[in-house]
Design a protein around this motif. Structure first.
Motif, PDB file in Angstrom:
ATOM      1  N   ALA A  54       0.911 -17.686  87.103  1.00 51.80           N
ATOM      2  CA  ALA A  54       0.775 -17.270  85.699  1.00 51.80           C
ATOM      3  C   ALA A  54      -0.685 -17.364  85.271  1.00 51.80           C
ATOM      4  N   ASP A  55      -1.072 -16.506  84.341  1.00 52.34           N
ATOM      5  CA  ASP A  55      -2.428 -16.512  83.796  1.00 52.34           C
ATOM      6  C   ASP A  55      -2.476 -17.493  82.628  1.00 52.34           C
ATOM      7  N   TRP A  56      -2.979 -18.682  82.870  1.00 52.98           N
ATOM      8  CA  TRP A  56      -3.028 -19.716  81.840  1.00 52.98           C
ATOM      9  C   TRP A  56      -4.255 -19.569  80.944  1.00 52.98           C
ATOM     10  N   ASN A  57      -5.018 -18.481  81.095  1.00 56.33           N
ATOM     11  CA  ASN A  57      -6.140 -18.203  80.203  1.00 56.33           C
ATOM     12  C   ASN A  57      -5.703 -17.406  78.991  1.00 56.33           C
ATOM     13  N   VAL A  58      -4.434 -17.086  78.907  1.00 59.03           N
ATOM     14  CA  VAL A  58      -3.869 -16.409  77.739  1.00 59.03           C
ATOM     15  C   VAL A  58      -2.703 -17.244  77.236  1.00 59.03           C
ATOM     16  N   ALA A  59      -2.284 -16.985  76.014  1.00 60.98           N
ATOM     17  CA  ALA A  59      -1.179 -17.737  75.419  1.00 60.98           C
ATOM     18  C   ALA A  59       0.114 -17.464  76.188  1.00 60.98           C
ATOM     19  N   GLN A  60       0.864 -18.522  76.463  1.00 61.64           N
ATOM     20  CA  GLN A  60       2.126 -18.427  77.183  1.00 61.64           C
ATOM     21  C   GLN A  60       3.190 -19.212  76.416  1.00 61.64           C
ATOM     22  N   THR A  61       4.413 -18.732  76.473  1.00 60.05           N
ATOM     23  CA  THR A  61       5.542 -19.439  75.877  1.00 60.05           C
ATOM     24  C   THR A  61       6.641 -19.548  76.917  1.00 60.05           C
ATOM     25  N   TYR A  62       7.125 -20.772  77.135  1.00 57.97           N
ATOM     26  CA  TYR A  62       8.214 -20.999  78.078  1.00 57.97           C
ATOM     27  C   TYR A  62       9.455 -21.397  77.298  1.00 57.97           C
ATOM     28  N   ASP A  63      10.558 -20.706  77.548  1.00 59.23           N
ATOM     29  CA  ASP A  63      11.841 -21.014  76.922  1.00 59.23           C
ATOM     30  C   ASP A  63      12.704 -21.711  77.965  1.00 59.23           C
ATOM     31  N   ALA A  64      13.017 -22.986  77.754  1.00 57.58           N
ATOM     32  CA  ALA A  64      13.777 -23.766  78.726  1.00 57.58           C
ATOM     33  C   ALA A  64      15.231 -23.338  78.799  1.00 57.58           C
TER      34      ALA A  64
END
Length: 129
Positions: A93-103
Motif C-alpha cells: 500500500a502507498d502510505w504516502n497518501v491517506a488510507q482508511t482500513y475498515d476492520a
C-alpha cells in the motif's frame, strides 16, 4: 460442424470453484485476524484512518482509531501499534497518501479527506494544496 476443442491449460469449473472458495476463506481469516489484533490494541476499533501530514517542515503520520460510535480513547502506543499492524498487513500500500482500513470488511481504501459539497470549499481559488 461443432467439434469440441480441448485446451491443455483449461482448469475444470469444479476446481475453479474450490480454488475460489479457498481464497475466500483465506481472505475471511485474514480479516478476522486483523480485526482481533486491532481489538487487542484498542478495544472497539472498527476503522483506522492514516493520514500523512507535514508540520513545521517535519513529515508526520496522523492515525485515528474509530469505533462504531466515534473515536476510540487510546494512547500514543496504541496508535503506533495499529499503524504498524496495517503497514505489515498491507506492505504494498502507498502510505504516502491517506488510507482508511475498515476492520469489518477488510477493505483498505485510499482517499483524501474531503469536505461536504454544501460548504463550497472545493470552489475556493485560494485553497491550499
Amino acid at each position: 460442424m461443432n467439434t469440441p476443442k480441448r485446451t491443455e491449460n483449461r482448469i475444470p469449473r469444479a476446481v475453479q470453484a474450490v480454488m475460489g472458495a479457498a481464497g475466500a476463506r483465506r481472505h475471511v481469516e485474514f480479516v478476522e485476524v486483523v480485526a482481533r489484533q486491532l481489538d487487542q490494541i484498542a478495544p472497539g476499533t472498527v476503522r483506522v484512518r492514516v493520514v500523512p501530514v507535514t508540520r513545521d517542515g517535519r513529515r508526520l503520520t496522523w492515525v485515528v482509531l474509530d469505533s462504531s460510535n466515534g473515536p476510540v480513547g487510546a494512547d500514543r502506543e496504541a496508535h503506533r501499534a495499529a499503524y504498524g499492524l496495517l503497514t505489515r498487513a498491507f506492505p504494498s500500500a502507498d502510505w504516502n497518501v491517506a488510507q482508511t482500513y475498515d476492520a469489518r470488511t477488510g477493505a483498505l481504501t485510499t482517499g483524501e479527506p474531503t469536505a461536504p459539497a454544501e460548504l463550497g470549499l472545493a470552489a475556493t481559488p485560494d485553497a491550499r494544496p
